[in-house]
Design a protein around this motif. Sequence first.
Motif, PDB file in Angstrom:
ATOM      1  N   SER A   1       0.825  -1.218   0.000  1.00 44.25           N
ATOM      2  CA  SER A   1       0.000   0.000   0.000  1.00 44.25           C
ATOM      3  C   SER A   1       0.855   1.262   0.000  1.00 44.25           C
ATOM      4  CB  SER A   1      -0.924   0.008   1.224  1.00 44.25           C
ATOM      5  OG  SER A   1      -0.206   0.285   2.414  1.00 44.25           O
TER       6      SER A   1
ATOM      7  N   ARG B   1     -13.843  -1.825  -6.863  1.00 42.03           N
ATOM      8  CA  ARG B   1     -12.695  -2.157  -6.023  1.00 42.03           C
ATOM      9  C   ARG B   1     -11.418  -1.618  -6.657  1.00 42.03           C
ATOM     10  NH1 ARG B   1      -8.993  -6.266  -6.187  1.00 42.03           N
ATOM     11  NH2 ARG B   1      -8.055  -6.906  -4.207  1.00 42.03           N
ATOM     12  N   ASN B   2     -11.286  -1.802  -7.971  1.00 35.36           N
ATOM     13  CA  ASN B   2     -10.114  -1.309  -8.677  1.00 35.36           C
ATOM     14  C   ASN B   2     -10.047   0.208  -8.670  1.00 35.36           C
ATOM     15  OD1 ASN B   2      -9.306  -3.923  -9.273  1.00 35.36           O
ATOM     16  ND2 ASN B   2     -10.335  -3.949 -11.258  1.00 35.36           N
TER      17      ASN B   2
ATOM     18  N   THR C   1      -8.871   1.279  -5.278  1.00 31.86           N
ATOM     19  CA  THR C   1      -7.446   0.986  -5.143  1.00 31.86           C
ATOM     20  C   THR C   1      -6.604   2.016  -5.871  1.00 31.86           C
ATOM     21  OG1 THR C   1      -7.857  -1.400  -4.950  1.00 31.86           O
ATOM     22  CG2 THR C   1      -5.645  -0.727  -5.603  1.00 31.86           C
TER      23      THR C   1
ATOM     24  N   LEU D   1      -8.754  -8.499  -0.559  1.00 31.64           N
ATOM     25  CA  LEU D   1      -7.492  -7.780  -0.402  1.00 31.64           C
ATOM     26  C   LEU D   1      -6.522  -8.551   0.476  1.00 31.64           C
ATOM     27  CD1 LEU D   1      -8.577  -4.065   0.105  1.00 31.64           C
ATOM     28  CD2 LEU D   1      -7.340  -5.023  -1.825  1.00 31.64           C
TER      29      LEU D   1
END
Length: 231
Positions: free
Chosen positions: A49, A140-141, A144, A229
């Motif tokens: 991350s 979700r992408n 992110t 994740l």
Amino acid sequence: MAAHSTQFEVTAVAGDDLDLVHASKNGDVAAFEQLVKKYDRQLLRIAQSVTHNREDSQDAVQEAFFKAYQKLAEFREDSQFSTWLIRITLNQSLMKLRKQRGVREISLDEDFHADGGILPREITDWVPNPERLYRATELRNILTNTLKELSPILRTVFVLRDIEGLSIDETAKVLDISHSAVKARLWRVRLQLRERLNKYFSKQTESARAELVAARANAGAWDQAMDSLRD
């Protein structure tokens, strides 16, 4: 009763870690290998991350474990071992990030204040609610990629608190900052995420919006995303 049960589980985990730490300090390499196996995947997610580079993340985690083993005698046991280990991993990850960007310094200790010096009284749920955003892989992408655009300071707080599930107190200890600073950073990152996600939503076609609304209606989407994740 649930809160008491959760506290008991946390205490039990901390106790297990301390047993392994004590054994490691006495030269039991197998005990430390158990700690590595226990936290390797979580630390890799956290490092990823920060660096957004898998090779750098893997190197950062390996270096963090090596450094932790070398400095076991310095672990004072006034906090959870996992908190201490995450702190080391974040520092190693930031070193990798500095090399990537060629900048002099990126720090987790950067002073942070909300606009006007006013901190929020509490952190309220933001809209779109993250629990309803992770239903679709597309969303979700998007989330992110949006996180990648944030500063490492804000992104780290969000990852620790909202993805890894650390408490405000644990997050504060990992970052070595006050509770109010954690809340302020978390408040800011959620606002930024809301703004950027809303910009995305405004560009969608009507059919896409309908799909997004349906996805957001599923209250269990956040748990499913968190599980993906963590895989």
